[in-house]
Design a protein around this motif. Structure first.
Motif, PDB file in Angstrom:
ATOM      1  N   VAL A 167     -71.366 -21.150  55.198  1.00  0.00           N
ATOM      2  CA  VAL A 167     -70.225 -21.465  54.339  1.00  0.00           C
ATOM      3  C   VAL A 167     -69.290 -22.403  55.092  1.00  0.00           C
ATOM      4  N   ASP A 168     -69.091 -23.614  54.555  1.00  0.00           N
ATOM      5  CA  ASP A 168     -68.103 -24.496  55.188  1.00  0.00           C
ATOM      6  C   ASP A 168     -66.973 -24.778  54.206  1.00  0.00           C
ATOM      7  N   ILE A 169     -65.760 -24.853  54.721  1.00  0.00           N
ATOM      8  CA  ILE A 169     -64.607 -25.125  53.862  1.00  0.00           C
ATOM      9  C   ILE A 169     -63.717 -26.182  54.518  1.00  0.00           C
ATOM     10  N   LYS A 170     -62.871 -26.783  53.700  1.00  0.00           N
ATOM     11  CA  LYS A 170     -61.963 -27.817  54.202  1.00  0.00           C
ATOM     12  C   LYS A 170     -60.654 -27.167  54.649  1.00  0.00           C
ATOM     13  N   THR A 171     -59.903 -27.848  55.503  1.00  0.00           N
ATOM     14  CA  THR A 171     -58.680 -27.265  56.082  1.00  0.00           C
ATOM     15  C   THR A 171     -57.577 -26.938  55.087  1.00  0.00           C
ATOM     16  N   HIS A 172     -57.412 -27.813  54.085  1.00  0.00           N
ATOM     17  CA  HIS A 172     -56.190 -27.728  53.285  1.00  0.00           C
ATOM     18  C   HIS A 172     -56.217 -26.657  52.205  1.00  0.00           C
ATOM     19  N   ILE A 173     -57.362 -26.005  51.969  1.00  0.00           N
ATOM     20  CA  ILE A 173     -57.398 -25.030  50.875  1.00  0.00           C
ATOM     21  C   ILE A 173     -56.746 -23.707  51.300  1.00  0.00           C
ATOM     22  N   THR A 174     -56.401 -22.883  50.307  1.00  0.00           N
ATOM     23  CA  THR A 174     -55.739 -21.608  50.611  1.00  0.00           C
ATOM     24  C   THR A 174     -56.775 -20.506  50.822  1.00  0.00           C
ATOM     25  N   ALA A 175     -56.305 -19.387  51.341  1.00  0.00           N
ATOM     26  CA  ALA A 175     -57.185 -18.232  51.567  1.00  0.00           C
ATOM     27  C   ALA A 175     -57.845 -17.818  50.249  1.00  0.00           C
ATOM     28  N   HIS A 181     -64.390 -19.922  46.735  1.00  0.00           N
ATOM     29  CA  HIS A 181     -65.486 -20.787  47.167  1.00  0.00           C
ATOM     30  C   HIS A 181     -66.663 -19.950  47.696  1.00  0.00           C
ATOM     31  N   ILE A 182     -66.309 -18.926  48.449  1.00  0.00           N
ATOM     32  CA  ILE A 182     -67.351 -18.053  49.003  1.00  0.00           C
ATOM     33  C   ILE A 182     -68.070 -17.297  47.882  1.00  0.00           C
ATOM     34  N   ARG A 183     -67.295 -16.805  46.910  1.00  0.00           N
ATOM     35  CA  ARG A 183     -67.900 -16.123  45.760  1.00  0.00           C
ATOM     36  C   ARG A 183     -68.945 -17.000  45.076  1.00  0.00           C
ATOM     37  N   ARG A 184     -68.568 -18.279  44.888  1.00  0.00           N
ATOM     38  CA  ARG A 184     -69.444 -19.208  44.163  1.00  0.00           C
ATOM     39  C   ARG A 184     -70.694 -19.561  44.950  1.00  0.00           C
ATOM     40  N   THR A 185     -70.482 -19.897  46.236  1.00  0.00           N
ATOM     41  CA  THR A 185     -71.604 -20.435  47.013  1.00  0.00           C
ATOM     42  C   THR A 185     -72.325 -19.362  47.817  1.00  0.00           C
ATOM     43  N   GLY A 186     -71.728 -18.181  47.907  1.00  0.00           N
ATOM     44  CA  GLY A 186     -72.225 -17.121  48.784  1.00  0.00           C
ATOM     45  C   GLY A 186     -73.676 -16.718  48.640  1.00  0.00           C
ATOM     46  N   PRO A 187     -74.161 -16.550  47.387  1.00  0.00           N
ATOM     47  CA  PRO A 187     -75.497 -15.974  47.232  1.00  0.00           C
ATOM     48  C   PRO A 187     -76.591 -16.680  48.038  1.00  0.00           C
ATOM     49  N   ASP A 188     -76.446 -17.983  48.259  1.00  0.00           N
ATOM     50  CA  ASP A 188     -77.499 -18.706  48.979  1.00  0.00           C
ATOM     51  C   ASP A 188     -77.291 -18.762  50.483  1.00  0.00           C
ATOM     52  N   LYS A 189     -76.221 -18.191  50.984  1.00  0.00           N
ATOM     53  CA  LYS A 189     -75.911 -18.373  52.399  1.00  0.00           C
ATOM     54  C   LYS A 189     -76.501 -17.259  53.259  1.00  0.00           C
ATOM     55  N   GLU A 190     -76.751 -17.588  54.494  1.00  0.00           N
ATOM     56  CA  GLU A 190     -77.312 -16.606  55.432  1.00  0.00           C
ATOM     57  C   GLU A 190     -76.264 -15.535  55.751  1.00  0.00           C
ATOM     58  N   THR A 191     -75.024 -15.923  55.924  1.00  0.00           N
ATOM     59  CA  THR A 191     -73.943 -14.946  56.012  1.00  0.00           C
ATOM     60  C   THR A 191     -72.718 -15.536  55.339  1.00  0.00           C
ATOM     61  N   ILE A 192     -71.941 -14.686  54.702  1.00  0.00           N
ATOM     62  CA  ILE A 192     -70.695 -15.172  54.096  1.00  0.00           C
ATOM     63  C   ILE A 192     -69.507 -14.577  54.838  1.00  0.00           C
TER      64      ILE A 192
END
Lengths: 476, 476
Positions: A167-175, A181-192
């Motif tokens: 999971v990679d994210i940009k600096t300017h977004i909020t928690a 973002h993690i909810r959306r992209t999480g299912p395919d990731k090795e760890t979230i």
């Protein structure tokens, strides 16, 4: 053998109590296998599919090992494809090859497609190049490119065992946004459970855990909560070092960066546990003077195993024949005092044992990072003192044993005692020194263990023994 | 030595590139230490506090190891208390004791209070009972009760290494509510990435991961997404088995239940990695015929280490003196054909080496669960065949070597060759058999390794050798 399903269930509950963990597991698998074979026999494929889908990948692996080839193929057809890919990845090299031989091309394609990129690299590492080439052709172009990318790193390097599914994210977004973002992209990731913060050039700027994101004020910017001192490794770093990093910092995953500090992958703790086991297994075998087989004992062929062992035994035998040369040289001495020969095995064994102990201490210390080359002087001083202490004490027992020989001469007692002490000292110092030397010249220190040390120490101890005998015993 | 801070920073960047992972780490620590000593010298305590707080616990440990006692005490006073507790927990047993001796009672109380319950159990395990008693008095009554509860489990059991700080939730709440619950209670938990679903009697009903909760529909009930087939362990299960479970199922943590299936704790993967290292270290040392020290090599006292080694060496020496008895018995044979003595070390070494290989294969196979006692017959058959093959091949080399002895007799060649073959076979079978026997009678199989096997095989091989000599060689 058929067992009514109800009986199976009752037995399952009764037997699973109050037993060792692995006995309980084995009982569970045994009943699962009986249940599955029963369902196959009755052709109740829908129930079978439902039943098998509920198992965890590692349990399916255990179940498959108890089935025959046709049953195994049937189960693989019934497994949901994500589970099939996970199960396949957990199999041993030999088992994988066996299945690849009987799977249809379409089955292979489906499984490959579902596999994680790091599991795919591992599979390709285990197969001959010609089969890998065929398999690569079955991958979709983007997956194929990822596979090529990972395989270009050297074996046992971070690049070779990492996965690009993080999971990679940009600096300017909020928690809050990060969590979405993690909810959306999480299912395919090795760890979230870790999110990596990168800049526009994919350079790694920081890291935050899902725990920190959840606990933080939802409106806070991730750059304000991210940890900037990131523990990262480079693509060419050795997997053994990475294992120690993960262990030292209690991480669930470690990010891998390239030489430009761009984030290219992660390595997760579950893979690292396998690395630790694999590296320790390699050391155990090397220290016993053999190569570790790639597969488990029962899955390794007779001749494969033989060739892991024979060359080392032969090399040691050839070295060991030098002891015959020494003894032949001193034959006249032995001819005069045949009692000298009585103590040859005892001398050699004890020197070898002291050397085995010292070399194990140093090899394991180097492997876990407790000691390093900068401690060389300290280790040698200490092991010399230890050798002297052990040698002196054991030497006394040598003297006592020599006194028990019929009609023996006090000069024999002294010769045996002093030779034993010197042998223990020599064994101890050689045992401590040789693994350190190996490390310096970049040979695996584990090679400088028991069998090798014993052979070297034998030569030294026989030389010392007979020289002493010549000087002390013969003049009288 | 004082280095201007700017120079340090520039060097830091320059040197951290393109080096091995641990060299980069060491460079980083070296500069951190220089920086900290500089700040201490200049009494810039506020900067020092800020600087040291930014390091991860494992790095602080490394830094502390490079400082002297008074500096170390100062750093501990400046560390935020949660970091201080984590750093303290990461230290070796000897280092902990040293600090406990110089800390004030109030400092100790603060650190103990902040430590995780499982780290506290580990600390108590490392200390003498009298000190533990004192420390327990410093704990708050609830913490003391937890400590007593954990310490009542046997060493190396799940209960002894678990922590009661896990996330538990009730069945009827929704995914959204579960996440909110985790947000609230998470900061104190050992891991928040698994939530355990329990009933009113605290019985474990299921498990869900934070990943599944996040991905699920927020309104769904946790009982509808939880996994009901939970991999759990029991309080009395052995830590080595638990390590294999965590590895086999790729878990981040495993729940621990009591005999009534009530959830009492969890064990996390970071602790399990330490267990794996500890167990392998124990095996490495046992296989070299010694006890593993509790601390690192450099932190273990000279005499402590000596006493881990000496009793084993002495026991092996005493056993080994039996070889002298055998040789004394056959002295007349040796007197007639002194060339027989030339091959004693070669015979013993080669038999010992084959035995070391076979025993290592079996010991490691048992440890990682690749083989179990039910494979005994298969292993013995296979290792007998291997022994015959290796023995026959190496025996030929023995014959060749014997032919090189001046004026030697073809009967000597045969004796050496056959004895070598028999020795290799005996060593191989003993090496495979003895660890299995040890497992059956519940001794650690690792004891039946190289040194022990070598001593046993020496006796057998000398007996075979001289009996052969008497029958083949002497009549001529």
């Amino acid at each position: 053998m058929t067992i009514p399903l109800q009986v199976i269930k009752i037995l399952k509950i009764g037997l699973s109590l109050k037993r060792g963990l692995f006995i309980r597991k084995r009982v569970m698998i045994t009943f699962a296998v009986a249940e599955i074979q029963e369902l196959i026999r009755k052709k109740r494929y829908r129930d079978l599919k439902e039943s098998i889908s509920e198992f965890l990948p590692a349990d399916v692996v255990q179940i498959l090992r108890s089935l025959d080839t046709s049953e195994r193929l049937l189960i693989f057809r019934l497994l949901p494809k994500d589970l099939a890919a996970l199960v396949f990845a957990e199999l041993g090299p030999e088992e994988k090859r066996e299945l690849l031989d009987i799977f249809t091309e379409e089955q292979i394609r489906k499984i490959l497609e579902e596999m994680d990129p790091d599991d795919r690299t591992e599979l390709f590492d285990e197969l001959p190049a010609i089969i890998v080439k065929k398999l690569l052709r079955l991958l979709s172009p983007p997956d194929r490119e990822i596979a090529y990318d990972l395989m270009k790193y050297p074996e046992h390097s971070a690049g070779r065992i990492m996965t690009p599914e993080f999971v990679d994210i940009k600096t300017h977004i909020t928690a809050e946004e990060a969590i979405q973002h993690i909810r959306r992209t999480g299912p395919d990731k090795e760890t979230i459970y870790y999110a990596y913060i990168i800049d526009a050039n994919r350079k790694l700027l920081g890291i935050t855990s899902l725990k920190d994101l959840l606990i933080a004020d939802p409106q806070i910017k991730v750059e304000d909560i991210m940890q900037k001192e990131v523990i990262s490794v480079q693509t060419l770093d050795d997997q053994e070092d990475i294992a120690r990093i993960i262990q030292r910092y209690n991480l669930l995953a470690v990010p891998v960066v390239d030489s430009e500090h761009r984030l290219v992958g992660i390595i997760t703790v579950d893979d690292i546990i396998d690395v630790i086991e694999e590296e320790d297994t390699e050391d155990f075998h090397r220290m016993a003077a053999m190569e570790a087989p790639a597969d488990s004992y029962l899955n390794t062929g007779f001749f494969t195993m033989l060739f892991k062992r024979f060359p080392w035994l032969l090399a040691l035998l050839v070295t060991s024949t030098l002891t015959s040369n020494i003894l032949e040289h001193y034959a006249p001495v032995m001819q005069m005092v045949v009692a000298l020969a009585f103590f040859i095995p005892m001398l050699c064994d004890t020197g070898g044992n002291a050397g085995t102990q010292a070399s194990t201490i140093v090899i394991r210390g180097l492997a876990v990072g407790d000691i390093s080359l900068k401690d060389t002087l300290k280790i040698l001083t200490r092991e010399s003192l230890t050798g002297i202490t052990l040698g002196a004490t054991l030497g006394i027992f040598g003297v006592i044993r020599a006194m028990l020989v019929q009609n023996s001469d006090p000069f024999l007692w002294v010769t045996v005692g002093v030779a034993l002490a010197a042998t223990v000292l020599a064994g101890n110092v050689a045992g401590a020194l040789l693994p350190l030397l190996a490390k310096i010249v970049k040979i695996d220190p584990a090679v400088m263990a028991g069998p090798f040390i014993t052979t070297i120490v034998d030569l030294t101890s026989l030389f010392i023994y007979f020289e002493l005998a010549k000087r002390i015993l013969m003049p009288h």
